[in-house]
Design an enzyme around this catalytic site. Sequence first.
Site, short mmCIF file in Angstrom:
data_model
loop_
_atom_site.label_atom_id
_atom_site.label_comp_id
_atom_site.label_asym_id
_atom_site.label_seq_id
_atom_site.Cartn_x
_atom_site.Cartn_y
_atom_site.Cartn_z
N ASP A 22 0.70 -1.11 0.24
CA ASP A 22 -0.19 -0.01 -0.18
C ASP A 22 0.55 1.52 -0.15
OD1 ASP A 22 -2.16 1.31 -0.02
OD2 ASP A 22 -2.71 1.66 2.24
N ASN A 27 -10.77 -2.90 -5.27
CA ASN A 27 -10.27 -1.53 -6.02
C ASN A 27 -10.49 -1.27 -7.42
OD1 ASN A 27 -6.50 -3.15 -5.00
ND2 ASN A 27 -7.93 -0.65 -4.03
C1 IPE Z 1 -5.47 -2.95 -0.26
O1 IPE Z 1 -5.09 -1.48 0.11
C2 IPE Z 1 -4.80 -2.67 -0.99
C3 IPE Z 1 -3.84 -3.21 -2.28
C4 IPE Z 1 -2.48 -3.49 -1.62
C5 IPE Z 1 -3.89 -4.54 -2.92
P1 IPE Z 1 -6.29 -0.31 -0.21
O2 IPE Z 1 -5.31 1.34 -0.55
O3 IPE Z 1 -7.02 -0.40 -1.74
O4 IPE Z 1 -6.72 -0.01 0.73
P2 IPE Z 1 -7.98 1.00 1.69
O5 IPE Z 1 -8.52 0.86 0.80
O6 IPE Z 1 -7.08 1.92 1.95
O7 IPE Z 1 -8.80 -0.07 3.07
C1 IPE Z 2 -1.50 0.11 -3.46
O1 IPE Z 2 -1.59 1.58 -2.99
C2 IPE Z 2 -2.30 -0.57 -4.50
C3 IPE Z 2 -2.87 -0.80 -5.11
C4 IPE Z 2 -3.92 -0.30 -4.14
C5 IPE Z 2 -3.57 -1.22 -6.04
P1 IPE Z 2 -2.56 2.12 -3.36
O2 IPE Z 2 -2.90 2.71 -4.57
O3 IPE Z 2 -3.69 1.84 -2.44
O4 IPE Z 2 -1.76 3.34 -2.52
P2 IPE Z 2 -2.60 4.65 -0.89
O5 IPE Z 2 -2.93 4.14 -0.30
O6 IPE Z 2 -3.49 5.58 -2.37
O7 IPE Z 2 -1.51 6.12 -1.31
MG MG Z 3 -4.14 2.79 -0.12
#
Ligand code: IPE
Ligand code: IPE
Ligand code: MG
Length: 250
Positions: free
Chosen positions: A29, A77
């Site tokens: 993340d 997602n």
């Molecule tokens: C979890 O991260 C999913 C992945 C890393 C693929 P998210 O960024 O989607 O999770 P939330 O929305 O903060 O819970």
């Molecule tokens: C995690 O990074 C990658 C995926 C969920 C695919 P994020 O896109 O969730 O990054 P933040 O949480 O917005 O920083």
């Molecule tokens: Mg995230």
Amino acid sequence: MQQGTEKRPPLDPRLDPGRMPRHIAVIMDGNGRWAERRGLSRAEGHEAGARGVRAAIETCRGLGVRALTLYAFSTENWRRSKLEVDALFRLMSKYIRKELDAIHRNNIRVRFLGEMDRLPARAQADLRHCLETTAGNTAMDCCVALNYGGRTEIARAARALCADALAGRVRPEDVDEDAVAARLYAPDLAEVDLLIRTSGEMRVSNFLLWQISYAEIVVTPTLWPDFDQQALCDAVFEYQSRSRRFGGRP
Ligand code: IPE
Ligand code: IPE
Ligand code: MG
């Protein structure tokens, strides 16, 4: 990526080779925040995140970890913009084409956790090719959780059990933890020993709900694109400092 680990010095002398986690799972993340801090697009954040995946695989391979599961795209997602979702799947295909040779040379088996059907056709084709190419490899399992949701996985196991019951293959009194576990995406995988989440969020976001029941959880403020070999070794070091009791007492 280097082959073999036998003659190399340990990656981190603090780590006890006899107490390595068998299965590490990572919620990768923070790509978006990494990009935002640099005035870049979210897609560029994901590009930077993808570059860090190699280091994570290499480090786990070097440490002798048997399985690494990477959360790449959750069932939630899809709520992101089409622009971002398309960029993520394009990136995934690009990553597979670029890294497959090295992964295969290092005897790593790639596995898939999730619902493949809804992925773009191109991504499905690249993934299937990757899974087939590496199917016989034995040094480490690298599982990619893509269009993955822990609740979907458990519901799917329940559905399979119902079908088996209706067909007379399973009796209700046979439905126990092993019967559910046998119907998960990768039933032979060891339970997760160490769950790492980068970028500081204190939640599991629907990841491996069944398999993390006794995982040690390490949350680091480091954003995924900055999470390097040392950061992974630090997480394993923290894991080795924990007292795992599984509800009992020594
Ligand atoms: C979890 O991260 C999913 C992945 C890393 C693929 P998210 O960024 O989607 O999770 P939330 O929305 O903060 O819970
Ligand atoms: C995690 O990074 C990658 C995926 C969920 C695919 P994020 O896109 O969730 O990054 P933040 O949480 O917005 O920083
Ligand atoms: Mg995230």
